[in-house]
Design an enzyme around this catalytic site. Structure first.
Site, PDB file in Angstrom:
ATOM      1  N   ARG A   1      26.940  30.053  44.830  1.00  0.00           N
ATOM      2  CA  ARG A   1      27.035  31.501  44.956  1.00  0.00           C
ATOM      3  C   ARG A   1      26.473  32.201  43.716  1.00  0.00           C
ATOM      4  NH1 ARG A   1      29.953  32.611  49.541  1.00  0.00           N
ATOM      5  NH2 ARG A   1      31.152  30.842  50.351  1.00  0.00           N
TER       6      ARG A   1
ATOM      7  N   CYS B   1      36.707  39.082  49.436  1.00  0.00           N
ATOM      8  CA  CYS B   1      37.414  38.423  48.337  1.00  0.00           C
ATOM      9  C   CYS B   1      38.312  39.432  47.624  1.00  0.00           C
ATOM     10  CB  CYS B   1      36.427  37.820  47.348  1.00  0.00           C
ATOM     11  SG  CYS B   1      35.189  36.750  48.120  1.00  0.00           S
TER      12      CYS B   1
ATOM     13  N   CYS C   1      36.889  27.170  45.891  1.00  0.00           N
ATOM     14  CA  CYS C   1      35.773  27.902  45.294  1.00  0.00           C
ATOM     15  C   CYS C   1      35.976  27.855  43.787  1.00  0.00           C
ATOM     16  CB  CYS C   1      35.747  29.339  45.803  1.00  0.00           C
ATOM     17  SG  CYS C   1      34.480  30.386  45.067  1.00  0.00           S
TER      18      CYS C   1
ATOM     19  N   CYS D   1      46.686  42.101  32.543  1.00  0.00           N
ATOM     20  CA  CYS D   1      46.810  40.648  32.646  1.00  0.00           C
ATOM     21  C   CYS D   1      47.286  40.061  31.321  1.00  0.00           C
ATOM     22  CB  CYS D   1      45.461  40.043  33.031  1.00  0.00           C
ATOM     23  SG  CYS D   1      45.521  38.240  33.238  1.00  0.00           S
TER      24      CYS D   1
ATOM     25  N   CYS E   1      38.910  35.291  50.957  1.00  0.00           N
ATOM     26  CA  CYS E   1      39.051  34.522  49.721  1.00  0.00           C
ATOM     27  C   CYS E   1      39.913  35.318  48.753  1.00  0.00           C
ATOM     28  CB  CYS E   1      37.666  34.259  49.114  1.00  0.00           C
ATOM     29  SG  CYS E   1      37.685  33.355  47.536  1.00  0.00           S
TER      30      CYS E   1
ATOM     31  N   CYS F   1      41.544  36.009  28.015  1.00  0.00           N
ATOM     32  CA  CYS F   1      40.149  35.599  28.207  1.00  0.00           C
ATOM     33  C   CYS F   1      39.231  36.543  27.432  1.00  0.00           C
ATOM     34  CB  CYS F   1      39.805  35.616  29.691  1.00  0.00           C
ATOM     35  SG  CYS F   1      40.882  34.562  30.694  1.00  0.00           S
TER      36      CYS F   1
ATOM     37  N   CYS G   1      37.112  39.269  29.430  1.00  0.00           N
ATOM     38  CA  CYS G   1      37.700  40.052  30.517  1.00  0.00           C
ATOM     39  C   CYS G   1      38.276  41.380  30.035  1.00  0.00           C
ATOM     40  CB  CYS G   1      38.786  39.241  31.214  1.00  0.00           C
ATOM     41  SG  CYS G   1      39.447  40.084  32.669  1.00  0.00           S
TER      42      CYS G   1
END
Length: 497
Positions: free
Chosen positions: A364, A196, A290, A151, A230, A155, A158
């Site tokens: 959640r 998801c 979400c 990616c 999702c 972040c 991550c």
């Protein structure tokens, strides 16, 4: 309903008023921009007979103090004040309007909710939770990484970022359709009702049209299993969001992570406004939103308050708010700092605050459950959490074993939330989309996309649910779906019913 309310002097006798009446009164107060005094209610799961209600009212009527309905804008009620708004009896507005859905929260109000002593906070959150939800019903969801590593975002938490070299995660290609479908099938057979899919990229604009079509095919095929679907695919354009909706997507996850003020400490390759723009594109496309965040990023309590404030003051509350507890990964900046992870009670405090502030939203309990005890998780469910991720892996980190979760469900008396129960929170477009999905499911999952107008309106009566007129249960959902199917409102495209 107001007359009956006014006859009750002992607030413990509110259980004698059916839950429908109480929730209608809350909606009336919200619609008329009024403040209800006082509001303290706990949900009754068995409705007393009319005779019992009449006897309770008769016993209380002689000494009953009358409820005062004050118009907003009177002294002490304005939400524009820099201090926590109060009502004429000096109680905070959020307590007086406990359970009323609002989008005009101030940071000061939410900070007061957040800093309420934990037992009082959980009590208030549990009270709100029972106004809109069956507290025994918790949705089981499964998460799969369909494109891992590489990616371009940085972040700090991550392991999939290409900026960090020693996380042990290597860049992989987008998975093929069949292995993803088989993973969804296994999850469905194991009891998950929501599947998801996450991809480690900045957004779909980063990939080619054939890869994007493969993702859309994944959505459509898994939707055919009768599961909610999702995705979390980074930043999407309005056109991409519309394509996901046409493919049958139920919800799109795009977390805000933390407060706007702290966001630059988490990542510098995108801006907070980019996240909000994607949320708008998703909602405008008619997809359930979400959006939540992560605690344990080095933020302070004020940032947790800021995150919840940002979510609670969106034009409509998100249908789902995942609260994640950071799983620190070695090789990431946050994984190498040695920051002490949030405690179970820190997580409970955030969940309870989210429940009080966003009453009808599905909260959640997401990443970070692995080292929480059943007691910790029970407290989270009491505070308003009504969803978990099950399965042994979340993207790249370990998760609780399904067997352990089954034992927990049995120990706590929990039941799995079925797919396509209506989401009371959020915008009209998302509720309509959920209803269409439920209609297709009732018709045998054939993928028919053109039920007639009556069939669109009938399934699950989602508008009534959003107004708080009924409690969502498996039985009522099944009955409503069957009724929708019996209307026969189909395009003739091969529906099984």
């Amino acid at each position: 309903v107001v007359i009956l309310y006014n006859t009750i002097s002992d607030r413990s006798q509110l259980k004698m008023i059916p839950v429908v009446g109480r929730r209608l009164l809350h909606q009336l107060a919200a619609a008329e921009a009024t403040t209800l005094l006082p509001v303290t209610a706990s949900r009754a799961y068995t409705t007393p007979s009319v005779q019992q209600q009449a006897e309770a009212a008769t016993q209380a009527v002689a000494a009953a103090p009358r409820i005062v309905l004050q118009q907003q804008g009177e002294e002490g009620v304005s939400s524009s004040s820099s201090t926590t708004p109060t009502t004429s009896n000096s109680r905070p507005r959020w307590l007086e309007q406990l359970g009323v859905i609002r989008t005009d929260w101030t940071r000061e109000e939410i900070a007061e909710v957040y800093h309420t002593p934990i037992l009082d906070l959980v009590y208030n959150a549990a009270t709100v939770h029972r106004m809109y939800n069956d507290p025994q019903m918790v949705q089981r969801c499964t998460l799969l990484s369909i494109k891992t590593g590489g990616c371009p975002e940085n972040c700090n938490y991550c392991s999939q970022s290409s900026h960090w070299d020693d996380t042990g995660v290597k860049a992989e290609k987008l998975l093929d359709l069949e292995p993803v479908y088989q993973a969804a099938l296994r999850a469905h057979q194991a009891g998950s009702t929501r599947f998801c899919m996450g991809a480690a990229w900045r957004g779909p604009s980063q990939i080619g049209p054939r890869q994007w079509q493969r993702v859309l095919d994944m959505v459509s095929k898994i939707r055919g299993l009768g599961m909610e679907v999702c995705t979390t695919l980074g930043m999407v354009t309005p056109e991409q969001a519309s394509q996901l909706r046409e493919a049958g997507l139920t919800a799109y996850n795009h977390n805000l992570d933390t407060s706007p003020e702290y966001y630059s400490k988490v990542t510098t390759t995108r801006k907070y406004e980019d996240r909000l723009t994607t949320l708008k594109a998703v909602r405008d496309a008619g997809i359930s939103v979400c959006a939540g965040g992560i605690i344990g990023l080095g933020e302070g309590p004020q940032d947790r308050v800021g995150l919840i404030h940002q979510l609670a003051t969106l034009p409509e509350h998100p249908e789902s708010v995942p609260i994640n507890r950071l799983v620190a990964i070695k090789g990431t900046p946050l994984g190498d700092t040695g920051i002490e992870p949030p405690s179970g009670l820190d997580l409970v405090r955030c969940i309870a605050t989210a429940r009080v502030v966003m009453p009808a939203t599905v909260v959640r309990l997401s990443a970070g459950r692995l080292n929480l005890s059943i007691a910790d998780q029970a407290m989270a469910f009491m505070a308003g959490a009504n969803s978990i991720f099950d399965g042994d892996k979340l993207l790249t980190t370990a998760n609780n074993d399904r067997n352990e979760d089954s034992i927990m469900f049995e120990t706590l008396g929990l039941r799995s939330r079925p797919a396509f129960m209506p989401y009371a929170s959020g915008g009209e477009s998302s509720r309509t989309f959920d209803s269409e999905a439920a209609a297709v499911e009732a018709m045998g999952g054939s993928g028919c996309k053109a039920p007639n107008e009556e069939a669109k309106r009938a399934p699950l009566n989602s508008q009534a649910m959003a107004a708080g007129v009924g409690a969502a249960t498996e039985a009522s959902a099944a009955a409503a779906a069957q009724a929708a199917a019996s209307e026969g409102g189909c395009c003739g495209g091969g529906c099984k019913a």
